[in-house]
Design a protein around this motif. Structure first.
Motif, PDB file in Angstrom:
ATOM      1  N   ARG A  77      26.954  32.074  39.678  1.00 55.38           N
ATOM      2  CA  ARG A  77      28.339  31.717  39.987  1.00 55.38           C
ATOM      3  C   ARG A  77      28.390  30.884  41.262  1.00 55.38           C
ATOM      4  NH1 ARG A  77      31.865  37.097  40.104  1.00 55.38           N
ATOM      5  NH2 ARG A  77      32.883  35.869  41.738  1.00 55.38           N
ATOM      6  N   GLU A  78      29.111  29.777  41.193  1.00 54.47           N
ATOM      7  CA  GLU A  78      29.155  28.865  42.334  1.00 54.47           C
ATOM      8  C   GLU A  78      29.639  29.555  43.609  1.00 54.47           C
ATOM      9  OE1 GLU A  78      30.856  24.408  43.503  1.00 54.47           O
ATOM     10  OE2 GLU A  78      31.469  25.385  41.614  1.00 54.47           O
ATOM     11  N   ASP A  79      30.636  30.440  43.463  1.00 55.20           N
ATOM     12  CA  ASP A  79      31.194  31.095  44.645  1.00 55.20           C
ATOM     13  C   ASP A  79      30.293  32.194  45.203  1.00 55.20           C
ATOM     14  OD1 ASP A  79      31.789  32.463  42.229  1.00 55.20           O
ATOM     15  OD2 ASP A  79      33.244  33.707  43.270  1.00 55.20           O
ATOM     16  N   ARG A 114      26.728  31.700  45.245  1.00 54.37           N
ATOM     17  CA  ARG A 114      25.393  31.149  45.530  1.00 54.37           C
ATOM     18  C   ARG A 114      24.978  31.337  46.979  1.00 54.37           C
ATOM     19  NH1 ARG A 114      26.478  25.676  41.934  1.00 54.37           N
ATOM     20  NH2 ARG A 114      26.636  26.805  39.946  1.00 54.37           N
ATOM     21  N   CYS A 151      28.517  35.220  35.786  1.00 50.94           N
ATOM     22  CA  CYS A 151      29.685  34.816  34.986  1.00 50.94           C
ATOM     23  C   CYS A 151      30.972  34.833  35.803  1.00 50.94           C
ATOM     24  CB  CYS A 151      29.847  35.741  33.776  1.00 50.94           C
ATOM     25  SG  CYS A 151      28.418  35.773  32.675  1.00 50.94           S
ATOM     26  N   ARG A 152      31.700  33.724  35.773  1.00 47.54           N
ATOM     27  CA  ARG A 152      33.003  33.673  36.437  1.00 47.54           C
ATOM     28  C   ARG A 152      34.021  34.485  35.649  1.00 47.54           C
ATOM     29  NH1 ARG A 152      34.353  27.692  35.818  1.00 47.54           N
ATOM     30  NH2 ARG A 152      33.300  28.193  33.849  1.00 47.54           N
ATOM     31  N   ASP A 196      32.981  31.163  31.599  1.00 49.18           N
ATOM     32  CA  ASP A 196      31.599  31.324  31.159  1.00 49.18           C
ATOM     33  C   ASP A 196      31.563  32.196  29.899  1.00 49.18           C
ATOM     34  OD1 ASP A 196      30.673  29.764  33.304  1.00 49.18           O
ATOM     35  OD2 ASP A 196      30.764  31.483  34.631  1.00 49.18           O
ATOM     36  N   HIS A 199      34.788  42.451  33.696  1.00 52.24           N
ATOM     37  CA  HIS A 199      34.748  41.272  34.561  1.00 52.24           C
ATOM     38  C   HIS A 199      35.589  40.115  34.003  1.00 52.24           C
ATOM     39  CE1 HIS A 199      31.836  42.559  37.590  1.00 52.24           C
ATOM     40  NE2 HIS A 199      31.259  43.240  36.631  1.00 52.24           N
ATOM     41  N   VAL A 241      35.172  38.453  31.250  1.00 53.75           N
ATOM     42  CA  VAL A 241      34.288  37.409  30.723  1.00 53.75           C
ATOM     43  C   VAL A 241      34.329  37.436  29.198  1.00 53.75           C
ATOM     44  CG1 VAL A 241      31.899  36.597  30.608  1.00 53.75           C
ATOM     45  CG2 VAL A 241      32.794  37.555  32.740  1.00 53.75           C
ATOM     46  N   ARG A 286      26.697  32.170  29.979  1.00 54.35           N
ATOM     47  CA  ARG A 286      25.668  32.218  31.010  1.00 54.35           C
ATOM     48  C   ARG A 286      24.652  33.332  30.788  1.00 54.35           C
ATOM     49  NH1 ARG A 286      27.110  29.830  35.993  1.00 54.35           N
ATOM     50  NH2 ARG A 286      27.988  27.781  35.518  1.00 54.35           N
TER      51      ARG A 286
END
Length: 368
Positions: A14-16, A18, A99-100, A104, A123, A125, A156
């Motif tokens: 997840r980008e947030d 990393r 997973c956002r 995702d 979550h 997802v 993902r």
């Protein structure tokens, strides 16, 4: 030696998260030596119920002796391994880290272990299912459909269970390796091997060096007979293992659990576990024979786990066993007219035979 020298595809995290550092606990925030510990607001004196003063302090988040023992047991580097509250926590951590929420996706192949869907839902997802093929005596995953679904949905995480729960079927290593290769930049392939000790083939751990996006889950709950201790591990690329530790809640392994798990990994305990596995496999063969001889059962599936899946008159079978105090798992929500029966002791299997009005002696005859 670490699982792989190839970098983990960071874009799968997840980008947030990393660069998320995680919670800095009192235990992890101090790396030096100390004579007096006054940094964690712990009690100054032991509890009366803890006369040896073993539990007054917070435990290490990842107890080094236990991590080393587990890594040795599974033949991996300690940096590749994250220990937690059973495989369930490892599943949760993977969905959380990769997973956002609301985006995702997670791909599964039913019939399968229900916690994958539970974690995905908790979550937010999306869950995508690619049903397995029922071949009559076993189940088989559709690898091409799994790859296509992951790509089309932007998922993902792909969860595979081998030996499967509730199927007892295995996924060939060649299939796992091909999926990991095909999805190398798309998803993390998670192989849940909770029942691997009962299987005849090698572990997917042997594939980790070639696939940075592969994760293997193992547990002390089944073959090691420590379901109540809740000790499981995720094994994979060290970069991903570091991410999972950062998103994990503090202190996942209580001190008594760590000591018990260490004792269970001593050579004498491992020898006892190996003997228990041999006895379980023999009991599994006997259980298959018993179910195969029952008029209430139409099909008994091959199994490489510590249970057997059977189809037939599921309702009457459940009622017959329950009427004598024997509880088995109703699997009709996943497989039509199916029940899952765990391998018990010889005496317990005698009771199953009596409940089904069978002679306790095993037979090698199978229904056509």
């Amino acid at each position: 030696m670490s699982a792989t020298a190839t970098p983990f595809p960071r874009e799968l995290v997840r980008e947030d998260l990393r660069d998320f550092a995680g919670y800095s606990s009192a235990r992890t925030s101090w790396a030096g030596t100390a004579r007096i510990w006054l940094n964690a607001n712990e009690a100054a004196r032991a509890n009366h119920a803890d006369p040896e003063d073993l539990l007054r302090r917070y435990p290490d988040p990842q107890p080094a002796p236990l991590v080393r023992a587990l890594a040795s047991a599974y033949g991996v580097d300690p940096a590749d391994l994250v220990v937690g509250r059973g495989s369930d926590e490892a599943i949760e951590l993977l969905v959380r880290a990769l997973c956002r929420p609301g985006g995702d996706g997670v791909v599964v192949s039913s019939p399968t272990f229900g916690m994958y869907a539970v974690s995905a839902r908790l979550h937010g997802v999306p869950l995508h299912d690619v049903p397995q093929r029922d071949l009559g005596d076993r189940f088989e995953v559709d690898a091409n459909a799994l790859t296509r679904t992951v790509r089309e949905t932007g998922s993902r995480v792909l969860f595979l269970t081998t030996p499967g729960n509730p199927t007892g079927s295995t996924v060939p290593l060649a299939t796992i390796g091909a999926l990991a290769s095909d999805l190398a930049r798309s998803a993390v392939v998670v192989v849940d091997e909770a029942y691997q000790e009962f299987a005849s083939g090698p572990s997917a751990i042997t594939l980790l060096g070639d696939h940075p996006n592969l994760v293997v889950l193992r547990t002390l709950s089944k073959a090691h007979a420590l379901a109540g201790a809740r000790v499981g591990v995720a094994i994979g690329h060290p970069d991903l293992a570091a991410v999972l530790r950062r998103v994990q809640a503090p202190y996942p392994v209580p001190e008594p659990v760590s000591r018990l798990a260490l004792a269970a990994l001593e050579p004498s305990a491992l020898s006892d576990t190996a003997a228990r596995v041999v006895a379980t496999i023999a009991g599994r063969d006997r259980l298959r024979d018993l179910l195969d001889r029952s008029d209430l059962v139409e099909q008994v599936y091959a199994s490489e786990a510590n249970f057997v899946l059977a189809r037939g008159a599921a309702g009457p079978l459940l009622e017959t066993l329950a009427g004598t105090g024997i509880v088995v798992r109703d699997m009709r929500h996943q497989v039509e007219d199916a029940v899952r029966v765990s391998v018990g002791t010889d005496a317990e299997l005698d009771e199953v035979a009596r409940a089904l009005h069978l002679t306790p002696a095993p037979t090698t005859q199978r229904k056509p």
